[in-house]
Design an enzyme around this catalytic site. Structure first.
Site, mmCIF file in Angstrom:
data_model
loop_
_atom_site.group_PDB
_atom_site.id
_atom_site.type_symbol
_atom_site.label_atom_id
_atom_site.label_comp_id
_atom_site.label_asym_id
_atom_site.label_seq_id
_atom_site.Cartn_x
_atom_site.Cartn_y
_atom_site.Cartn_z
ATOM 1 N N GLU A 113 0.851 -1.195 0.000
ATOM 2 C CA GLU A 113 0.000 0.000 0.000
ATOM 3 C C GLU A 113 0.884 1.241 0.000
ATOM 4 O O GLU A 113 1.818 1.345 0.786
ATOM 5 C CB GLU A 113 -0.928 -0.015 1.230
ATOM 6 C CG GLU A 113 -1.680 1.268 1.492
ATOM 7 C CD GLU A 113 -2.504 1.781 0.306
ATOM 8 O OE1 GLU A 113 -3.323 1.029 -0.230
ATOM 9 O OE2 GLU A 113 -2.296 2.959 -0.084
ATOM 10 N N CYS A 127 -12.004 4.122 0.690
ATOM 11 C CA CYS A 127 -13.179 3.843 1.518
ATOM 12 C C CYS A 127 -12.992 4.266 2.970
ATOM 13 O O CYS A 127 -13.787 5.040 3.500
ATOM 14 C CB CYS A 127 -13.489 2.346 1.428
ATOM 15 S SG CYS A 127 -14.842 1.838 2.467
ATOM 16 N N GLY A 141 -21.796 18.132 -10.616
ATOM 17 C CA GLY A 141 -22.033 16.688 -10.673
ATOM 18 C C GLY A 141 -23.124 16.279 -9.701
ATOM 19 O O GLY A 141 -22.908 16.311 -8.489
ATOM 20 N N GLY A 142 -24.276 15.913 -10.241
ATOM 21 C CA GLY A 142 -25.391 15.469 -9.386
ATOM 22 C C GLY A 142 -25.417 13.965 -9.256
ATOM 23 O O GLY A 142 -26.473 13.344 -9.358
ATOM 24 N N GLY A 143 -24.260 13.368 -9.037
ATOM 25 C CA GLY A 143 -24.177 11.923 -8.800
ATOM 26 C C GLY A 143 -24.164 11.645 -7.301
ATOM 27 O O GLY A 143 -24.483 12.520 -6.488
ATOM 28 N N ALA A 202 -17.539 -0.191 -2.510
ATOM 29 C CA ALA A 202 -16.632 -0.887 -1.597
ATOM 30 C C ALA A 202 -17.031 -2.347 -1.405
ATOM 31 O O ALA A 202 -16.170 -3.234 -1.376
ATOM 32 C CB ALA A 202 -16.611 -0.169 -0.255
ATOM 33 N N HIS A 241 -43.467 -5.946 14.211
ATOM 34 C CA HIS A 241 -44.172 -4.662 14.271
ATOM 35 C C HIS A 241 -43.747 -3.933 15.542
ATOM 36 O O HIS A 241 -43.632 -4.560 16.588
ATOM 37 C CB HIS A 241 -45.680 -4.902 14.279
ATOM 38 C CG HIS A 241 -46.472 -3.651 14.455
ATOM 39 N ND1 HIS A 241 -46.621 -2.723 13.440
ATOM 40 C CD2 HIS A 241 -47.138 -3.160 15.536
ATOM 41 C CE1 HIS A 241 -47.374 -1.724 13.889
ATOM 42 N NE2 HIS A 241 -47.689 -1.959 15.151
HETATM 43 C C1 LIG Z 1 -16.566 10.400 -1.000
HETATM 44 C C2 LIG Z 1 -16.770 8.946 -1.342
HETATM 45 C C3 LIG Z 1 -17.764 8.236 -0.704
HETATM 46 C C4 LIG Z 1 -17.969 6.895 -1.001
HETATM 47 N N1 LIG Z 1 -18.969 6.248 -0.355
HETATM 48 C C5 LIG Z 1 -19.182 4.934 -0.620
HETATM 49 C C6 LIG Z 1 -20.197 4.217 0.073
HETATM 50 O O1 LIG Z 1 -20.914 4.767 0.913
HETATM 51 N N2 LIG Z 1 -20.367 2.913 -0.221
HETATM 52 C C7 LIG Z 1 -19.595 2.276 -1.161
HETATM 53 O O2 LIG Z 1 -19.792 1.085 -1.391
HETATM 54 N N3 LIG Z 1 -18.621 2.934 -1.828
HETATM 55 C C8 LIG Z 1 -18.399 4.237 -1.573
HETATM 56 N N4 LIG Z 1 -17.392 4.897 -2.232
HETATM 57 C C9 LIG Z 1 -16.582 4.152 -3.213
HETATM 58 C C10 LIG Z 1 -15.527 3.296 -2.492
HETATM 59 O O3 LIG Z 1 -14.703 4.134 -1.712
HETATM 60 C C11 LIG Z 1 -14.704 2.540 -3.511
HETATM 61 O O4 LIG Z 1 -15.572 1.792 -4.340
HETATM 62 C C12 LIG Z 1 -13.741 1.576 -2.826
HETATM 63 O O5 LIG Z 1 -12.856 2.273 -1.979
HETATM 64 C C13 LIG Z 1 -12.951 0.801 -3.873
HETATM 65 O O6 LIG Z 1 -12.094 -0.075 -3.244
HETATM 66 P P1 LIG Z 1 -10.746 -0.570 -3.953
HETATM 67 O O7 LIG Z 1 -10.111 -1.494 -2.970
HETATM 68 O O8 LIG Z 1 -11.047 -1.061 -5.295
HETATM 69 O O9 LIG Z 1 -9.865 0.726 -4.154
HETATM 70 P P2 LIG Z 1 -9.392 1.923 -3.214
HETATM 71 O O10 LIG Z 1 -10.225 2.070 -2.015
HETATM 72 O O11 LIG Z 1 -9.249 3.078 -4.127
HETATM 73 O O12 LIG Z 1 -7.974 1.445 -2.732
HETATM 74 C C14 LIG Z 1 -6.892 1.305 -3.603
HETATM 75 C C15 LIG Z 1 -5.612 1.442 -2.829
HETATM 76 O O13 LIG Z 1 -4.523 1.132 -3.681
HETATM 77 C C16 LIG Z 1 -3.428 1.975 -3.364
HETATM 78 N N5 LIG Z 1 -2.536 2.005 -4.534
HETATM 79 C C17 LIG Z 1 -2.786 2.512 -5.769
HETATM 80 N N6 LIG Z 1 -1.734 2.324 -6.584
HETATM 81 C C18 LIG Z 1 -0.804 1.666 -5.853
HETATM 82 C C19 LIG Z 1 0.510 1.175 -6.132
HETATM 83 N N7 LIG Z 1 1.059 1.299 -7.349
HETATM 84 N N8 LIG Z 1 1.199 0.575 -5.143
HETATM 85 C C20 LIG Z 1 0.649 0.431 -3.907
HETATM 86 N N9 LIG Z 1 -0.587 0.867 -3.584
HETATM 87 C C21 LIG Z 1 -1.299 1.464 -4.549
HETATM 88 C C22 LIG Z 1 -4.099 3.314 -3.065
HETATM 89 O O14 LIG Z 1 -3.256 4.126 -2.278
HETATM 90 C C23 LIG Z 1 -5.346 2.854 -2.312
HETATM 91 O O15 LIG Z 1 -5.140 2.813 -0.913
HETATM 92 C C24 LIG Z 1 -17.155 6.247 -1.957
HETATM 93 C C25 LIG Z 1 -16.136 6.954 -2.600
HETATM 94 C C26 LIG Z 1 -15.930 8.277 -2.296
HETATM 95 C C27 LIG Z 1 -14.846 9.026 -2.991
#
Ligand SMILES: Cc1cc2nc3c(=O)[nH]c(=O)nc-3n(C[C@H](O)[C@H](O)[C@H](O)COP(=O)(O)OP(=O)(O)OC[C@H]3O[C@@H](n4cnc5c(N)ncnc54)[C@H](O)[C@@H]3O)c2cc1C
Length: 468
Positions: free
Chosen positions: A33, A41, A180-182, A320, A444
């Protein structure tokens, strides 16, 4: 050179879950990491935003409901610093917990940036510049995604910000314009709106939360505008000028007409892009698609058999729980077990006020597949528990096949929609019918009764509303 059976690149909810499961299965594993375990997340996505959302909801309820409920408190005030300290404490506890879980399950953790240099070799560059070479049998790519920036709204960390900064504001802006209304834009926009910011949402498409059941979306839109917020659809934010008083004059193109909206802070929330660049994937010929995702098959494999892709990197939905489930499954695949991605649905939860949650097909999607649908719907306004909570906006909608009565989709807008949707996901996983929902006894008084009644409504047998 160190040797491992598996290396997981990225310690987000995809990567750390995969590494823990690999450790549990006795596969010699290292997780790499580059920033902090927990990924987007835990550090600035799901958990931090939900802490703020919960604080905003509590604050709003204190203002809007306490007096009605007969609760008298002194002046209700908001302390943004205290809220941030509390949020950071939660993040620390969780990321510390993840480190502990990796260790106790036998997975090593190396902090550094990983580069794939061969099909069986990964180099990790650490903060001090040293490089650790690792020989591996399997590589799991779990590098997640990064906020998309618009060239005309370059982040300055203060007035033009992305989600990462927006979850860490120690001062509530007087005016906030969200591009962005996402999901992310509306969730965070509504947080600061609840704390008093004048909110403007600018959405390029004709709908907010594109792809989500629009009946559900309308309930949230009404809440935004009722609180004084403005929503511009079919609108494009073009750029901005800085005014002498330090505020920003943002130019918006609304169906060909240019309007200027003054604001204090702009939150750019136009989506996330996968982290597939600078990973060394070209060194081994891993396929990256046009949008930058690294696609994988049902076993999580990329076009290179010992290289896997999970989470946001592997494609939408960028959630996540999808990342974590893929992480678990791919760990089983690497350990040689019979496992594959074969779920019926990936539920989604949107933590707006009120919440929206969805699983399976929308009415429109079912119709587009040529299915004749019968919809069952039950409003929270007819539910005792929702009245007792003073949260009666919204409904549960169940989309069924008109002929077989099989449940095809569940769409909820209202209190605790995010919690309730798990029942919808289970119904889809178990190929439930409307009768299953209607005949399952729900305690209930609970919000879940709305789910049971919606199932009954699809059969023309709801008790607490008129069946039409
Ligand atoms: C504001 C916000 C709110 C969100 N709320 C929700 C929610 O309520 N529910 C939900 O399901 N999802 C939510 N999400 C989306 C969710 O955060 C992501 O879908 C999830 O974190 C994806 O997980 P991941 O493990 O694929 O990647 P990430 O969480 O992006 O983790 C990837 C990791 O890889 C590391 N990395 C990258 N490149 C390298 C490298 N070359 N070497 C070593 N490490 C590296 C990064 O530093 C990072 O820590 C939200 C996102 C945001 C921005």
């Amino acid at each position: 050179m160190k040797t491992y059976d598996a290396i997981v690149i990225g310690g987000g909810p995809g990567g750390y879950v995969c590494a823990i499961r690999l450790g549990q299965l006795g596969v010699k594993t290292v997780c790499v990491e580059k920033e902090e375990v927990g990924g987007v997340c835990l550090n600035w996505g799901c958990i931090p935003s939900k802490a703020l959302i919960n604080a905003a909801h509590t604050y709003e309820k204190a203002h809007s409901s306490f007096a009605t409920m007969g609760i008298k408190v002194g002046k209700i005030e908001h302390d943004a610093n205290a809220m941030q300290d509390w949020k950071e404490d939660i993040v620390k506890k969780l990321t510390g917990g993840v480190r502990g879980l990796l260790k106790s399950n036998g997975a090593d953790l190396i902090m550094g940036t990983a580069t794939v240099v061969g099909k069986n070799r990964v180099d990790v560059t650490k903060a001090d510049g040293t490089v650790e070479q690792i020989e591996v049998k399997n590589i799991v790519l779990a590098t997640g995604s990064t906020t998309i920036e618009i060239p005309t709204f370059k982040f300055d960390g203060k007035q033009v910000i992305g989600a990462k900064e927006a979850v860490s504001l120690r001062e509530v802006p007087k005016r906030l314009l969200v591009i962005g209304g996402g999901v992310i834009g509306l969730e965070l926009g509504m947080v600061y709106q609840a704390f008093g910011a004048e909110l403007v949402v600018v959405e390029f498409l004709p709908n907010l939360l594109n792809g989500v059941d629009q009946d559900c979306v309308k309930v949230v839109e009404r809440k935004i505008t009722k609180r004084g917020g403005k929503i511009y659809k079919n609108a494009k934010a073009m750029g901005y000028d800085k005014l002498p008083d330090g505020s920003l004059a943002v130019k918006i193109d609304i169906e060909g007409k240019t309007e200027t909206i003054n604001t204090d802070v702009v939150l750019v929330a136009v989506g996330m892009r996968p982290n597939s660049r600078n990973l060394g994937l070209e060194n081994v010929g891993v396929h990256i698609d046009k949008r930058g995702f690294v696609p994988a098959d049902q076993f999580g494999r990329t076009n290179i058999p010992n290289i896997y892709s999970i989470g946001d990197l592997s494609g939408p939905p960028m959630l996540a729980h999808k990342a974590s489930k893929e992480g678990e499954i791919i760990a089983e695949v690497i350990a040689g077990h019979h496992a594959a991605k074969d779920w019926a649905c990936i539920p989604g939860a949107i933590f707006t006020d009120p919440e929206i949650a969805t699983a399976g097909l929308t009415e429109d999607e079912a119709k587009a597949k040529g299915i004749e649908v019968k919809v069952g719907k039950f409003p929270f306004a007819a539910l005792g528990k929702a009245m007792a909570m003073l949260e009666t906006d919204g409904f549960v909608k169940v989309v069924t096949d008109k002929n077989t009565k099989q449940v095809l989709g569940v769409h909820i807008v209202g209190p605790e929609a995010s919690t309730m949707i798990s029942e919808g996901a289970l119904a889809l996983e178990m190929s439930a019918f409307a009768e299953d929902l209607a005949l399952t006894i729900h305690p209930h008084p609970t919000l879940g009764e709305a789910f049971m009644e919606a199932g009954a409504h699809a059969l023309g047998a709801a008790i607490h509303i008129v069946n039409r």
